[in-house]
Design an enzyme around this catalytic site. Structure first.
Site, PDB file in Angstrom:
ATOM      1  N   ASP A  21      58.036  -9.804   1.607  1.00 13.51           N
ATOM      2  CA  ASP A  21      57.539  -8.862   0.614  1.00 13.51           C
ATOM      3  C   ASP A  21      58.340  -9.099  -0.669  1.00 13.51           C
ATOM      4  OD1 ASP A  21      56.452  -5.393   0.905  1.00 13.51           O
ATOM      5  OD2 ASP A  21      56.303  -6.839  -0.726  1.00 13.51           O
TER       6      ASP A  21
HETATM    7  C1  GLC Z   1      54.877  -4.754  -2.979  1.00 13.12           C
HETATM    8  C2  GLC Z   1      54.384  -4.182  -1.670  1.00 13.12           C
HETATM    9  C3  GLC Z   1      53.405  -5.060  -0.948  1.00 13.12           C
HETATM   10  C4  GLC Z   1      52.611  -5.843  -1.959  1.00 13.12           C
HETATM   11  C5  GLC Z   1      53.571  -6.804  -2.629  1.00 13.12           C
HETATM   12  C6  GLC Z   1      52.867  -7.641  -3.713  1.00 13.12           C
HETATM   13  O1  GLC Z   1      56.231  -4.427  -3.172  1.00 13.12           O
HETATM   14  O2  GLC Z   1      55.369  -3.769  -0.737  1.00 13.12           O
HETATM   15  O3  GLC Z   1      52.586  -4.209  -0.137  1.00 13.12           O
HETATM   16  O4  GLC Z   1      51.566  -6.559  -1.318  1.00 13.12           O
HETATM   17  O5  GLC Z   1      54.696  -6.150  -3.176  1.00 13.12           O
HETATM   18  O6  GLC Z   1      52.511  -6.820  -4.776  1.00 13.12           O
END
Ligand code: GLC
Length: 753
Positions: free
Chosen positions: A286
C-alpha cells in the site's frame, strides 16, 4: 491417376509447411519473460518493481525521464486524459531500451464516471451478481481511460464502525463478503483467457492484505491484534474467494500482524498468501507501506525496508521509493538473492503480459468519450437499480409509502440537494458526472408542493485535509455542494417554519462524506455539524410525520433520530442515481428489499459491533454498568431490513437432507424477502464459534398472502470452519440452524451430523 498424384503432392507440401510454422510458433509468455530477464540489467529489474504517483503536473512531467531509463513500472494514474496516458506509455514502449510497457492503476472503488452505492450497502442487496455488473461497468469505463488495474475489491471485514474504511468493505460477514469479492473480481477482470493475455485488460487488486479492519480502537493505520483463528475464519475468506476468482494482484495492508507490518511480513505475504491461498499474481505494497516500516521502527532505513519487503514477498513498492533507492545495492551485497529479485520481476511481467500490455500497450484515445456517450444511460439505469436494492428501510409506522397526492412536503437537511454527499468517499472520476439528488426527484413528483430547506451545513467549519507532507488544506470536496465551504448560514429557524407548514417532513441528514473512507476514524457515530440540533428542533414541531433518510459511510448511532422518526432509511452513499432511487422507494414505486450488511450499534461504546460473536463464558453478564440493561447487541442487526409488506416465518424442519421453512407474505403488497440461513456449532473443541454464522440466503418474491417453502441443502460447507493450519474441518456433532429474516430472529432447529 496423374491428377491424384498432384493432389497428394500438394497435401504433403501443406502439411510440411504447417509443421514448419508450428516449429517457429510464437514464443509462449514464459519464454518471452525468460528472454526479457536475460537482457535486463539489475537497475532495469529494480525499475519493474517501482510504482509511482507524482502528485503534480511538474513531477509527472519529470518522471518521464525515469520511464525512458527503465526506472518506472507503473503509475497510479489520476488523469482521465487517454492521450497523455499514451504519451507516457510511448516513453516506455518506444523510448526505453527494452520497451517494457507501463501498468496504469487507479482507485476505482464504486464506479468510475457513474458512481454506484458504496460496498457495505451494495452488499446489503444480497445479490452478488449485481456487484459483478457494477464492477464490470466500472472496469469498462476505466479501461477506456487507459487504466489497467483497479485497486479493488476491498476485502476487509468491517466490524468497527469507528474505522472510516468500513465505507469500502462488503460488511461484517465473511460469507457474504466472499461472494461479493469474487463477483467483483469476475466483473473487473472479465472471463477472458488470461494465459494468452486476451482478458479484458483490467486487473483486480485484492486489498488490504490482511487484518486491516481490526486496527486497535478503530484508529486507522494502527496495529492489528488478531489470532490465527480469526485470521483463518474471519479475515482470510474474502481473500481466498478473490484469489480463487483469479485476481491478478494483491495489496499488502498498513497494519501489523503478530507485530510485523504486512508490507514486510513474510508469514502473510509468502506462507499464507502463496503457500495457503495459492496466489500466483504479484503483490504491491500500500502507499509508502514499505518505507513506513521505518516509522514503525521495524526498519532502520530504506535499505532495511527494501530488503525486508522483497524478502517477505512484496513484489512492487507503491510510491515509497525504497526499492528504487536501495534494492540494487542490497542485491549486489548479496543480502537479497538475485533469484528473489527475478521472481518478483517475473510476476510483474506476467501480469503485464496477461493484461495484453505488450501486444496492445495503447488505448484508443476516443474510446472513453464514445463509450460514455453510448453507455451512460444504461450505466445510470444499473446505478439506480443498485441504489434501490441497497437502501435499507429500518422503520415505518405506516407513513410510507408516500401517496403521490400528498399535500405539502418539506425536504429538510443539508443532504437533500447535495451532489457531493451522494457520491460519497473514494469517488473515482465521478466528480464530473451529474448526480440526481433527492430534491431533483421529489420536485418532479410534487412540484410546487415541495419546499426544500437546507437548515444547516453538513459541517459548521470548513473541512480540511492534512497532506502527506503535513500541510493542511481545505478539503475541496467538503461542504455542501459549494466546494471547500463548510461555513454557511444557519437556517434552522427557517426549517422549523417549513416543518410546521408541511403535511410531512423528509429529513435528509447524515455524516459528511469527507469524514468517511481512509484516515477518517471517528470517536463518535453521530450526525455531523449541527444536524442533530436541526433534527431535534424540527421533530419538536413535526412529531409523527417525519421520514428520516440518513446518508453515511458507516453505521451511525443516532437513537433519537430512529426513535422520533415515523420512518427511517439508511441510505449509505448511494451514488449518481441517489435521488431517483430514493423517490421510487419513498413513493412505493420500488419496494424496499435491502438488508444491513453492517450492524448499527446502540452507541460507540459497542464498537466493534457485529452479530457473529461467540456467546462468551457469561452470556448474561459483562454489560455496561452505566447503560440501560436492554441496550445490548446492535440497535439494528446484520441482515435486518423492512419492506412495505409483512412476512412471517414458520418453524424449520429437515426433509430429504434439506433444512426447510415456511415463509408467508402476511401483508397487502408484493414483496421480496431475503431468507437467510444461519448455523451455529453447539460444541467446537477447536475454539468458540459464533452464536450464528451466515451460510446461505435466497431472495424470493411473494405475492400478498402467498407462502413458499424455502430450503437449503445440508451440505458440509454449512458446518465447516478452518483450523489454525488453514485446513477445512467439518466436525460431527450438534448444530443449531436458523432460517430467518435477519441475524437476530428465527426459530432454532437442532441437527446432528
Ligand atoms: C491508499 C489506500 C489504498 C489505495 C492506495 C492507492 O493509501 O490505503 O486503499 O488503493 O493508497 O491510492
Amino acid at each position: 491417376m496423374k491428377k491424384h498424384h498432384s493432389f497428394y503432392a500438394i497435401l504433403i507440401v501443406l502439411m510440411v509447411a504447417c509443421a514448419a510454422m508450428m516449429a517457429v510458433a510464437a514464443p509462449s509468455v514464459t519464454e518471452r519473460i525468460d528472454n526479457l530477464l536475460l537482457q535486463m540489467t539489475l537497475e532495469e529489474k529494480v525499475g519493474q518493481l517501482n510504482m509511482i504517483a507524482p502528485l503534480d503536473a511538474e513531477s509527472r512531467e519529470a518522471s518521464r525521464a525515469d520511464v525512458r531509463n527503465g526506472k518506472v513500472s507503473s503509475y497510479i494514474w489520476f488523469e482521465t486524459d487517454a492521450k497523455k496516458r499514451n504519451d507516457y506509455q510511448r516513453d516506455a514502449v518506444e523510448g526505453s531500451r527494452l520497451g517494457i510497457p507501463l501498468l496504469f492503476a487507479n482507485d476505482i472503488i464504486h464506479g468510475a464516471s457513474v458512481t454506484f452505492p458504496i460496498a457495505p450497502w451494495l452488499a446489503g442487496a444480497f445479490e452478488p451478481e449485481l456487484f459483478e455488473k457494477a464492477a464490470r461497468v466500472a472496469a469498462e469505463d476505466t479501461a477506456a481511460e487507459g487504466v489497467n488495474m483497479m485497486f479493488s475489491p476491498m476485502c476487509d471485514i468491517a466490524r468497527d464502525q469507528r474505522w472510516g474504511r468500513v465505507a469500502e468493505s462488503c460488511g461484517e460477514d465473511p460469507f457474504l463478503a466472499s461472494l461479493c469479492v469474487a463477483a467483483q473480481v469476475r466483473g473487473i477482470q472479465g472471463t477472458g483467457n488470461w494465459e494468452r493475455g486476451t482478458g479484458n485488460g483490467v486487473a483486480a487488486c485484492l486489498k488490504h492484505f490482511v487484518g486491516y479492519s481490526a486496527v486497535t480502537g478503530g484508529r486507522d493505520y494502527n496495529e492489528s491484534e488478531i489470532s490465527r483463528w480469526s485470521l483463518e475464519n474471519l479475515h482470510l475468506p474474502p481473500f481466498r474467494a478473490g484469489v480463487d476468482a483469479g485476481a491478478l494482484c494483491v495489496m499488502s495492508s498498513f497494519n501489523t500482524y503478530d507485530g510485523v507490518p504486512a508490507a514486510v511480513n513474510r508469514f502473510l505475504l509468502t506462507d499464507i498468501l502463496r503457500g495457503e491461498l495459492g496466489f500466483s499474481g504479484f503483490v504491491v505494497s500500500d502507499w509508502r507501506g514499505v518505507r513506513e516500516t521505518i516509522d514503525w521502527g521495524v526498519s532502520g532505513n530504506a535499505a532495511d525496508a527494501a530488503r525486508a519487503g522483497l524478502n517477505a514477498g512484496g513484489d512492487m513498492d507503491m510510491t515509497g521509493g525504497c526499492y528504487a533507492e536501495a534494492l540494487a545495492e542490497e542485491v549486489k551485497a548479496g543480502r537479497v538473492p538475485m533469484s528473489a529479485l527475478d521472481t518478483a520481476v517475473r510476476r510483474v511481467l506476467k501480469a503485464k503480459f496477461r493484461l495484453g500490455l505488450f501486444d496492445n500497450p495503447y488505448v484508443d484515445e476516443n474510446a472513453m468519450s464514445r463509450l460514455r456517450a453510448a453507455k451512460d444511460a444504461e450505466w445510470c439505469a444499473l446505478a439506480k437499480e443498485c441504489a434501490e436494492k441497497s437502501i435499507v428501510l429500518l422503520k415505518n409506522d405506516g407513513i410510507l409509502p408516500l401517496r403521490p397526492g400528498y399535500g405539502k412536503i418539506a425536504l429538510i437537511g443539508p443532504f437533500g440537494d447535495n451532489e457531493n454527499e451522494m457520491r460519497g468517499c473514494w469517488v473515482g472520476h465521478g466528480w464530473d458526472h451529474g448526480v440526481v439528488t433527492l430534491a431533483d426527484s421529489l420536485r418532479e413528483i410534487y412540484g410546487e408542493r415541495l419546499t426544500v430547506v437546507k437548515g444547516c451545513e453538513v459541517l459548521e467549519t470548513a473541512a480540511t485535509r492534512t497532506l502527506q507532507d503535513g500541510t493542511v488544506v481545505v478539503d475541496e470536496h467538503a461542504g455542501n455542494g459549494e466546494r471547500g465551504t463548510g461555513n454557511g448560514e444557519r437556517g434552522i429557524d427557517e426549517a422549523v417554519a417549513a416543518a410546521k407548514a408541511a403535511d410531512v417532513v423528509i429529513m435528509a441528514i447524515g455524516e459528511h462524506a469527507g469524514w468517511t473512507g481512509e484516515n477518517q476514524s471517528r470517536a463518535d457515530l453521530s450526525l455531523t455539524g449541527r444536524q442533530q440540533e436541526l433534527f431535534d428542533r424540527v421533530s419538536a414541531v413535526a412529531k409523527r410525520k417525519i421520514i428520516s433518510v440518513v446518508f453515511s459511510g458507516r453505521a451511525l448511532s443516532i437513537n433519537k433520530v430512529w426513535d422520533d422518526s415515523s420512518a427511517a432509511l439508511s441510505a449509505g452513499q448511494p451514488g449518481t442515481m441517489a435521488g431517483a432511487a430514493l423517490a421510487d422507494l419513498l413513493t412505493g414505486k420500488a419496494e424496499p428489499t435491502a438488508r444491513l450488511a453492517m450492524s448499527i450499534p446502540w452507541g460507540v461504546a459497542d464498537c466493534p459491533c457485529f452479530y457473529n460473536a461467540p456467546t462468551t463464558g457469561r452470556p448474561y453478564w459483562g454489560k455496561f454498568r452505566d447503560r440501560e440493561e436492554n441496550r445490548q447487541g446492535a440497535r439494528f442487526p446484520f441482515g435486518f431490513g423492512l419492506g412495505y409488506s409483512t412476512v412471517e416465518y414458520g418453524w424449520p424442519w429437515v426433509y430429504d437432507g434439506k433444512a426447510c421453512v415456511n415463509v408467508k407474505n402476511t401483508g397487502k403488497r408484493q414483496t421480496t424477502e431475503t431468507v437467510q440461513l444461519y448455523v451455529r456449532q453447539n460444541v467446537c473443541r477447536d475454539g468458540a464459534r459464533p452464536v450464528r454464522e451466515l451460510r446461505g440466503f435466497k431472495k424470493i418474491s411473494l405475492a400478498p398472502g402467498e407462502e413458499k417453502v424455502v430450503d437449503f441443502k445440508l451440505v458440509d460447507d454449512l458446518f465447516a470452519h478452518r483450523n489454525r493450519r488453514g485446513e477445512i474441518v467439518v466436525n460431527n456433532g450438534k448444530y443449531t440452524i436458523f432460517i430467518a429474516h435477519d441475524s437476530k430472529s428465527g426459530n432454532p432447529l437442532v441437527v446432528s451430523r
